[in-house]
Write a protein that holds these residues in place. Sequence first.
Motif, PDB file in Angstrom:
ATOM      1  N   VAL A   1       0.858  -1.181   0.000  1.00 57.73           N
ATOM      2  CA  VAL A   1       0.000   0.000   0.000  1.00 57.73           C
ATOM      3  C   VAL A   1       0.895   1.233   0.000  1.00 57.73           C
ATOM      4  O   VAL A   1       2.048   1.183   0.435  1.00 57.73           O
ATOM      5  N   TYR A   2       0.334   2.327  -0.491  1.00 55.66           N
ATOM      6  CA  TYR A   2       1.039   3.597  -0.513  1.00 55.66           C
ATOM      7  C   TYR A   2       0.389   4.524   0.498  1.00 55.66           C
ATOM      8  O   TYR A   2      -0.823   4.722   0.470  1.00 55.66           O
ATOM      9  N   VAL A   3       1.201   5.064   1.397  1.00 61.65           N
ATOM     10  CA  VAL A   3       0.666   5.938   2.437  1.00 61.65           C
ATOM     11  C   VAL A   3       0.828   7.388   1.988  1.00 61.65           C
ATOM     12  O   VAL A   3       1.918   7.837   1.651  1.00 61.65           O
ATOM     13  N   VAL A   4      -0.295   8.110   1.961  1.00 62.92           N
ATOM     14  CA  VAL A   4      -0.306   9.457   1.381  1.00 62.92           C
ATOM     15  C   VAL A   4      -0.807  10.506   2.378  1.00 62.92           C
ATOM     16  O   VAL A   4      -1.097  11.637   1.994  1.00 62.92           O
ATOM     17  N   GLY A   5      -0.905  10.125   3.638  1.00 66.92           N
ATOM     18  CA  GLY A   5      -1.347  11.053   4.667  1.00 66.92           C
ATOM     19  C   GLY A   5      -1.507  10.325   5.982  1.00 66.92           C
ATOM     20  O   GLY A   5      -1.218   9.119   6.083  1.00 66.92           O
ATOM     21  N   HIS A   6      -1.999  11.027   6.984  1.00 69.74           N
ATOM     22  CA  HIS A   6      -2.162  10.425   8.309  1.00 69.74           C
ATOM     23  C   HIS A   6      -3.080  11.279   9.161  1.00 69.74           C
ATOM     24  O   HIS A   6      -3.378  12.442   8.838  1.00 69.74           O
ATOM     25  N   LEU A   7      -3.532  10.705  10.255  1.00 69.03           N
ATOM     26  CA  LEU A   7      -4.316  11.417  11.272  1.00 69.03           C
ATOM     27  C   LEU A   7      -4.272  10.614  12.563  1.00 69.03           C
ATOM     28  O   LEU A   7      -3.759   9.484  12.578  1.00 69.03           O
ATOM     29  N   ALA A   8      -4.798  11.189  13.650  1.00 64.87           N
ATOM     30  CA  ALA A   8      -4.690  10.541  14.958  1.00 64.87           C
ATOM     31  C   ALA A   8      -5.990  10.649  15.731  1.00 64.87           C
ATOM     32  O   ALA A   8      -6.790  11.558  15.525  1.00 64.87           O
ATOM     33  N   LEU A   9      -6.181   9.667  16.613  1.00 61.47           N
ATOM     34  CA  LEU A   9      -7.309   9.655  17.543  1.00 61.47           C
ATOM     35  C   LEU A   9      -6.717   9.680  18.947  1.00 61.47           C
ATOM     36  O   LEU A   9      -6.015   8.748  19.357  1.00 61.47           O
ATOM     37  N   ASP A  10      -6.992  10.758  19.689  1.00 62.89           N
ATOM     38  CA  ASP A  10      -6.367  10.968  20.995  1.00 62.89           C
ATOM     39  C   ASP A  10      -7.369  10.829  22.131  1.00 62.89           C
ATOM     40  O   ASP A  10      -8.516  11.268  22.014  1.00 62.89           O
ATOM     41  N   LYS A  11      -6.894  10.256  23.232  1.00 64.47           N
ATOM     42  CA  LYS A  11      -7.709  10.119  24.433  1.00 64.47           C
ATOM     43  C   LYS A  11      -7.510  11.286  25.392  1.00 64.47           C
ATOM     44  O   LYS A  11      -8.240  11.402  26.375  1.00 64.47           O
ATOM     45  N   GLU A  12      -6.519  12.131  25.104  1.00 57.73           N
ATOM     46  CA  GLU A  12      -6.246  13.300  25.930  1.00 57.73           C
ATOM     47  C   GLU A  12      -5.964  14.498  25.030  1.00 57.73           C
ATOM     48  O   GLU A  12      -5.532  14.338  23.889  1.00 57.73           O
ATOM     49  N   ASP A  13      -6.195  15.682  25.569  1.00 55.39           N
ATOM     50  CA  ASP A  13      -5.906  16.915  24.851  1.00 55.39           C
ATOM     51  C   ASP A  13      -4.460  17.304  25.139  1.00 55.39           C
ATOM     52  O   ASP A  13      -4.175  18.092  26.032  1.00 55.39           O
TER      53      ASP A  13
ATOM     54  N   ILE B   1      -9.960  14.086  17.422  1.00 58.65           N
ATOM     55  CA  ILE B   1      -9.260  13.781  16.177  1.00 58.65           C
ATOM     56  C   ILE B   1      -8.250  14.891  15.917  1.00 58.65           C
ATOM     57  O   ILE B   1      -8.579  16.070  15.956  1.00 58.65           O
ATOM     58  N   THR B   2      -7.010  14.506  15.657  1.00 53.58           N
ATOM     59  CA  THR B   2      -5.945  15.491  15.490  1.00 53.58           C
ATOM     60  C   THR B   2      -5.036  15.127  14.317  1.00 53.58           C
ATOM     61  O   THR B   2      -5.108  14.029  13.763  1.00 53.58           O
ATOM     62  N   THR B   3      -4.159  16.055  13.986  1.00 56.54           N
ATOM     63  CA  THR B   3      -3.015  15.815  13.125  1.00 56.54           C
ATOM     64  C   THR B   3      -3.406  15.309  11.731  1.00 56.54           C
ATOM     65  O   THR B   3      -2.699  14.494  11.146  1.00 56.54           O
ATOM     66  N   LEU B   4      -4.509  15.793  11.201  1.00 57.63           N
ATOM     67  CA  LEU B   4      -4.925  15.381   9.861  1.00 57.63           C
ATOM     68  C   LEU B   4      -4.031  16.016   8.800  1.00 57.63           C
ATOM     69  O   LEU B   4      -3.829  17.230   8.796  1.00 57.63           O
ATOM     70  N   PHE B   5      -3.500  15.182   7.908  1.00 63.02           N
ATOM     71  CA  PHE B   5      -2.663  15.685   6.814  1.00 63.02           C
ATOM     72  C   PHE B   5      -2.774  14.757   5.620  1.00 63.02           C
ATOM     73  O   PHE B   5      -2.710  13.535   5.761  1.00 63.02           O
ATOM     74  N   VAL B   6      -2.970  15.352   4.444  1.00 63.52           N
ATOM     75  CA  VAL B   6      -2.944  14.622   3.174  1.00 63.52           C
ATOM     76  C   VAL B   6      -1.932  15.315   2.279  1.00 63.52           C
ATOM     77  O   VAL B   6      -1.936  16.553   2.161  1.00 63.52           O
ATOM     78  N   LEU B   7      -1.045  14.552   1.672  1.00 66.29           N
ATOM     79  CA  LEU B   7      -0.046  15.137   0.788  1.00 66.29           C
ATOM     80  C   LEU B   7      -0.715  15.950  -0.317  1.00 66.29           C
ATOM     81  O   LEU B   7      -1.737  15.538  -0.865  1.00 66.29           O
ATOM     82  N   PRO B   8      -0.162  17.110  -0.651  1.00 68.59           N
ATOM     83  CA  PRO B   8      -0.791  17.980  -1.648  1.00 68.59           C
ATOM     84  C   PRO B   8      -1.129  17.283  -2.960  1.00 68.59           C
ATOM     85  O   PRO B   8      -2.168  17.556  -3.560  1.00 68.59           O
ATOM     86  N   GLY B   9      -0.293  16.369  -3.406  1.00 71.55           N
ATOM     87  CA  GLY B   9      -0.541  15.695  -4.670  1.00 71.55           C
ATOM     88  C   GLY B   9      -1.679  14.703  -4.656  1.00 71.55           C
ATOM     89  O   GLY B   9      -2.034  14.150  -5.698  1.00 71.55           O
ATOM     90  N   PHE B  10      -2.274  14.471  -3.471  1.00 75.01           N
ATOM     91  CA  PHE B  10      -3.355  13.485  -3.357  1.00 75.01           C
ATOM     92  C   PHE B  10      -4.629  14.108  -2.805  1.00 75.01           C
ATOM     93  O   PHE B  10      -5.498  13.415  -2.303  1.00 75.01           O
ATOM     94  N   ARG B  11      -4.724  15.415  -2.920  1.00 76.69           N
ATOM     95  CA  ARG B  11      -5.952  16.087  -2.499  1.00 76.69           C
ATOM     96  C   ARG B  11      -6.917  16.171  -3.675  1.00 76.69           C
ATOM     97  O   ARG B  11      -6.617  15.759  -4.778  1.00 76.69           O
TER      98      ARG B  11
END
Length: 283
Positions: free
Chosen positions: A140-152, A175-185
């Motif tokens: 698989v090719y990973v083109v972004g990421h995000l996170a699910l946090d239990k604390e702020d 939900i935090t840290t959402l990012f998608v590489l510009p070429g995959f938006r």
Amino acid sequence: MALPTSTTSETATTTTTTSIPTPEIPTRTTPKRPPPNARLIPINLESSHQRSLLLAQRIICGWKSDAQAHAEWRRYSQQGRRNMFWIALRSGNPREHRGSAAGRFEDGVGSLMVEDDDERKDGKDGEKLKGEGVREVREVYVVGHLALDKEDFAGQHYGDLDTGLTEDDGSVLTITTLFVLPGFRSVGLAGWAMLELQKHASDPRYGSSNCKAVTLDTLSDRYNKPDDPECIALWRNIGYEKVPRSNIPWYESLGFRRYGEERLRYHDAGSSWYAVYMRKELV
């Protein structure tokens, strides 16, 4: 924190060294359907390869790209307080899914070998090629990421603990840290990832069986007035040629609603930026 903003076409943003979240996701009123090969894959921060890949994407993002921040993320993951996910495409050629606003092929794209989540593989005539429960391993090719946090975690740094972004009993996660590489938006990956992650919120492996709502924080729309001289000057000072659009309408299109007013949260070179807190009840 969930990263704010961007334009309707999900255009690539200027990489800056500021410590505020910078524009990078769309403000569409209706989320697009993602590529059929999209999936979320848990990030293993004990893997040096995956840590390096995450750092490469954060450098492109321009925010939270320092070693100290990533050491903290790894510790949070080890303690079960944060779960991060790759936004991945199952494809022999990731260029097939590049968005219309794509520039060059991004250095932040990496590949992983993972178990396929399809338990049955059927042939052309419907014959079963794999037995029930038998999984294939594919690239698989990973083109972004995000996170699910239990604390702020950001609130802890800034002394702003009473945000309501999380609850100790696990009933509210953020939900935090959402990012998608510009070429995959511009192909619907950001919206799909936000909705897909909500399915994991009540899974005790990643979230909490008691989870009733998810939250996020994003940059206040007081900074997104295109004709306001103060807004224009503010964004130019950190490398933007024009005032970006607020991403708040886009989050609203995904079912999030404001619940908190703007409070000082993002700090940059002695100045502070206001945040908006948003929440979505899980049915």
